[in-house]
Motif scaffolding. Structure first.
Motif, PDB file in Angstrom:
ATOM      1  N   THR A 139      42.953  52.218  39.096  1.00 24.62           N
ATOM      2  CA  THR A 139      42.016  51.251  39.698  1.00 24.62           C
ATOM      3  C   THR A 139      42.782  50.198  40.469  1.00 24.62           C
ATOM      4  O   THR A 139      42.401  49.821  41.580  1.00 24.62           O
ATOM      5  CB  THR A 139      41.151  50.595  38.606  1.00 24.62           C
ATOM      6  OG1 THR A 139      40.440  51.623  37.900  1.00 24.62           O
ATOM      7  CG2 THR A 139      40.176  49.601  39.195  1.00 24.62           C
ATOM      8  N   ALA A 140      43.870  49.720  39.891  1.00 25.07           N
ATOM      9  CA  ALA A 140      44.693  48.721  40.578  1.00 25.07           C
ATOM     10  C   ALA A 140      45.237  49.285  41.889  1.00 25.07           C
ATOM     11  O   ALA A 140      45.272  48.582  42.904  1.00 25.07           O
ATOM     12  CB  ALA A 140      45.831  48.265  39.676  1.00 25.07           C
ATOM     13  N   ALA A 141      45.644  50.544  41.879  1.00 22.96           N
ATOM     14  CA  ALA A 141      46.161  51.168  43.103  1.00 22.96           C
ATOM     15  C   ALA A 141      45.070  51.270  44.164  1.00 22.96           C
ATOM     16  O   ALA A 141      45.324  51.008  45.351  1.00 22.96           O
ATOM     17  CB  ALA A 141      46.731  52.548  42.785  1.00 22.96           C
ATOM     18  N   LEU A 142      43.855  51.628  43.753  1.00 25.90           N
ATOM     19  CA  LEU A 142      42.738  51.704  44.708  1.00 25.90           C
ATOM     20  C   LEU A 142      42.445  50.336  45.311  1.00 25.90           C
ATOM     21  O   LEU A 142      42.221  50.208  46.520  1.00 25.90           O
ATOM     22  CB  LEU A 142      41.481  52.241  44.014  1.00 25.90           C
ATOM     23  CG  LEU A 142      41.497  53.701  43.592  1.00 25.90           C
ATOM     24  CD1 LEU A 142      40.291  54.013  42.704  1.00 25.90           C
ATOM     25  CD2 LEU A 142      41.512  54.609  44.818  1.00 25.90           C
ATOM     26  N   LEU A 143      42.444  49.315  44.464  1.00 30.79           N
ATOM     27  CA  LEU A 143      42.171  47.959  44.947  1.00 30.79           C
ATOM     28  C   LEU A 143      43.269  47.466  45.879  1.00 30.79           C
ATOM     29  O   LEU A 143      42.992  46.858  46.915  1.00 30.79           O
ATOM     30  CB  LEU A 143      42.011  47.003  43.763  1.00 30.79           C
ATOM     31  CG  LEU A 143      40.727  47.166  42.969  1.00 30.79           C
ATOM     32  CD1 LEU A 143      40.815  46.422  41.646  1.00 30.79           C
ATOM     33  CD2 LEU A 143      39.544  46.678  43.796  1.00 30.79           C
ATOM     34  N   CYS A 144      44.501  47.743  45.518  1.00 31.65           N
ATOM     35  CA  CYS A 144      45.636  47.326  46.343  1.00 31.65           C
ATOM     36  C   CYS A 144      45.535  47.941  47.739  1.00 31.65           C
ATOM     37  O   CYS A 144      45.720  47.260  48.746  1.00 31.65           O
ATOM     38  CB  CYS A 144      46.932  47.734  45.646  1.00 31.65           C
ATOM     39  SG  CYS A 144      48.408  47.021  46.359  1.00 31.65           S
ATOM     40  N   ALA A 145      45.215  49.214  47.793  1.00 33.61           N
ATOM     41  CA  ALA A 145      45.071  49.903  49.082  1.00 33.61           C
ATOM     42  C   ALA A 145      43.878  49.361  49.861  1.00 33.61           C
ATOM     43  O   ALA A 145      43.979  49.123  51.072  1.00 33.61           O
ATOM     44  CB  ALA A 145      44.922  51.400  48.865  1.00 33.61           C
ATOM     45  N   ALA A 146      42.756  49.148  49.178  1.00 33.78           N
ATOM     46  CA  ALA A 146      41.557  48.656  49.854  1.00 33.78           C
ATOM     47  C   ALA A 146      41.761  47.246  50.395  1.00 33.78           C
ATOM     48  O   ALA A 146      41.190  46.882  51.434  1.00 33.78           O
ATOM     49  CB  ALA A 146      40.366  48.681  48.897  1.00 33.78           C
ATOM     50  N   GLY A 157      36.074  52.493  46.380  1.00 31.48           N
ATOM     51  CA  GLY A 157      35.413  53.582  45.667  1.00 31.48           C
ATOM     52  C   GLY A 157      35.074  53.224  44.228  1.00 31.48           C
ATOM     53  O   GLY A 157      35.098  54.080  43.344  1.00 31.48           O
ATOM     54  N   LEU A 158      34.783  51.947  43.999  1.00 28.94           N
ATOM     55  CA  LEU A 158      34.456  51.455  42.664  1.00 28.94           C
ATOM     56  C   LEU A 158      33.031  50.923  42.639  1.00 28.94           C
ATOM     57  O   LEU A 158      32.452  50.630  43.680  1.00 28.94           O
ATOM     58  CB  LEU A 158      35.409  50.321  42.261  1.00 28.94           C
ATOM     59  CG  LEU A 158      36.895  50.640  42.257  1.00 28.94           C
ATOM     60  CD1 LEU A 158      37.703  49.369  42.054  1.00 28.94           C
ATOM     61  CD2 LEU A 158      37.207  51.653  41.175  1.00 28.94           C
ATOM     62  N   GLY A 159      32.508  50.729  41.456  1.00 26.50           N
ATOM     63  CA  GLY A 159      31.210  50.100  41.314  1.00 26.50           C
ATOM     64  C   GLY A 159      31.340  48.588  41.410  1.00 26.50           C
ATOM     65  O   GLY A 159      32.378  48.017  41.061  1.00 26.50           O
ATOM     66  N   ALA A 189      40.695  38.374  52.208  1.00 17.71           N
ATOM     67  CA  ALA A 189      40.350  39.501  53.079  1.00 17.71           C
ATOM     68  C   ALA A 189      38.938  39.368  53.659  1.00 17.71           C
ATOM     69  O   ALA A 189      38.506  40.236  54.414  1.00 17.71           O
ATOM     70  CB  ALA A 189      40.471  40.811  52.306  1.00 17.71           C
ATOM     71  N   LEU A 190      38.243  38.286  53.284  1.00 15.67           N
ATOM     72  CA  LEU A 190      36.880  38.015  53.765  1.00 15.67           C
ATOM     73  C   LEU A 190      35.915  39.155  53.418  1.00 15.67           C
ATOM     74  O   LEU A 190      35.093  39.565  54.232  1.00 15.67           O
ATOM     75  CB  LEU A 190      36.866  37.738  55.274  1.00 15.67           C
ATOM     76  CG  LEU A 190      37.768  36.591  55.750  1.00 15.67           C
ATOM     77  CD1 LEU A 190      37.765  36.497  57.255  1.00 15.67           C
ATOM     78  CD2 LEU A 190      37.356  35.276  55.109  1.00 15.67           C
ATOM     79  N   LEU A 191      36.048  39.651  52.179  1.00 20.15           N
ATOM     80  CA  LEU A 191      35.190  40.735  51.710  1.00 20.15           C
ATOM     81  C   LEU A 191      34.288  40.245  50.583  1.00 20.15           C
ATOM     82  O   LEU A 191      34.714  39.436  49.755  1.00 20.15           O
ATOM     83  CB  LEU A 191      36.037  41.894  51.178  1.00 20.15           C
ATOM     84  CG  LEU A 191      36.936  42.622  52.175  1.00 20.15           C
ATOM     85  CD1 LEU A 191      37.875  43.567  51.439  1.00 20.15           C
ATOM     86  CD2 LEU A 191      36.085  43.373  53.173  1.00 20.15           C
ATOM     87  N   THR A 192      33.086  40.750  50.530  1.00 21.38           N
ATOM     88  CA  THR A 192      32.216  40.512  49.388  1.00 21.38           C
ATOM     89  C   THR A 192      32.633  41.481  48.284  1.00 21.38           C
ATOM     90  O   THR A 192      33.372  42.444  48.535  1.00 21.38           O
ATOM     91  CB  THR A 192      30.736  40.761  49.732  1.00 21.38           C
ATOM     92  OG1 THR A 192      30.563  42.159  50.018  1.00 21.38           O
ATOM     93  CG2 THR A 192      30.283  39.909  50.918  1.00 21.38           C
ATOM     94  N   GLN A 193      32.126  41.260  47.083  1.00 18.12           N
ATOM     95  CA  GLN A 193      32.403  42.209  46.018  1.00 18.12           C
ATOM     96  C   GLN A 193      31.892  43.599  46.390  1.00 18.12           C
ATOM     97  O   GLN A 193      32.564  44.591  46.146  1.00 18.12           O
ATOM     98  CB  GLN A 193      31.767  41.749  44.705  1.00 18.12           C
ATOM     99  CG  GLN A 193      32.508  40.625  44.037  1.00 18.12           C
ATOM    100  CD  GLN A 193      31.929  40.270  42.691  1.00 18.12           C
ATOM    101  OE1 GLN A 193      30.791  40.604  42.363  1.00 18.12           O
ATOM    102  NE2 GLN A 193      32.717  39.583  41.876  1.00 18.12           N
ATOM    103  N   GLY A 194      30.717  43.649  46.977  1.00 20.67           N
ATOM    104  CA  GLY A 194      30.144  44.940  47.370  1.00 20.67           C
ATOM    105  C   GLY A 194      30.994  45.659  48.406  1.00 20.67           C
ATOM    106  O   GLY A 194      31.182  46.877  48.327  1.00 20.67           O
ATOM    107  N   GLU A 195      31.504  44.907  49.366  1.00 21.11           N
ATOM    108  CA  GLU A 195      32.337  45.516  50.406  1.00 21.11           C
ATOM    109  C   GLU A 195      33.645  46.048  49.835  1.00 21.11           C
ATOM    110  O   GLU A 195      34.064  47.165  50.158  1.00 21.11           O
ATOM    111  CB  GLU A 195      32.612  44.502  51.515  1.00 21.11           C
ATOM    112  CG  GLU A 195      31.388  44.158  52.335  1.00 21.11           C
ATOM    113  CD  GLU A 195      31.568  42.938  53.221  1.00 21.11           C
ATOM    114  OE1 GLU A 195      30.803  42.812  54.195  1.00 21.11           O
ATOM    115  OE2 GLU A 195      32.453  42.086  52.929  1.00 21.11           O
TER     116      GLU A 195
END
Length: 87
Positions: free
Chosen positions: A56-63, A36-38, A24-30
């Motif tokens: 948490t898995a659901a949030l990551l999957c959506a993001a 919505g996680l640290g 997804a070409l994202l950094t950990q921070g992005e």
């Protein structure tokens, strides 16, 4: 230790998460911000030192914007990682 890292479901989930994030070409921070996680939480998950909670898995999957069947595989890995973390 290396053998544990290969067989531990948390490590398997972590590798999958890192792969999806990089695709997804994202950094950990992005990704952390989108989900919505640290950043530390995301880092721990990618390193396989913690297992993902189902929410948490659901949030990551959506993001990450994972579609079917990637989302299904991602959630299956997450469930295995969560069980390993609790067990």
């Amino acid at each position: 230790m290396e053998t544990r890292q290969r067989t531990d479901p948390r490590a398997t989930f972590g590798r999958a998460l890192r792969g999806h994030r990089r695709d997804a070409l994202l950094t950990q921070g992005e990704l952390a911000a989108k989900a919505g996680l640290g950043v530390r939480t995301l880092s721990d998950l990618e390193r396989g030192t913690s297992g993902p909670r189902p929410a948490t898995a659901a949030l990551l999957c959506a993001a990450l914007g994972l579609g079917h069947p990637d989302a299904e595989r991602f959630h299956a890995l997450a469930r295995a990682g969560w069980r390993a973390a609790r067990g």
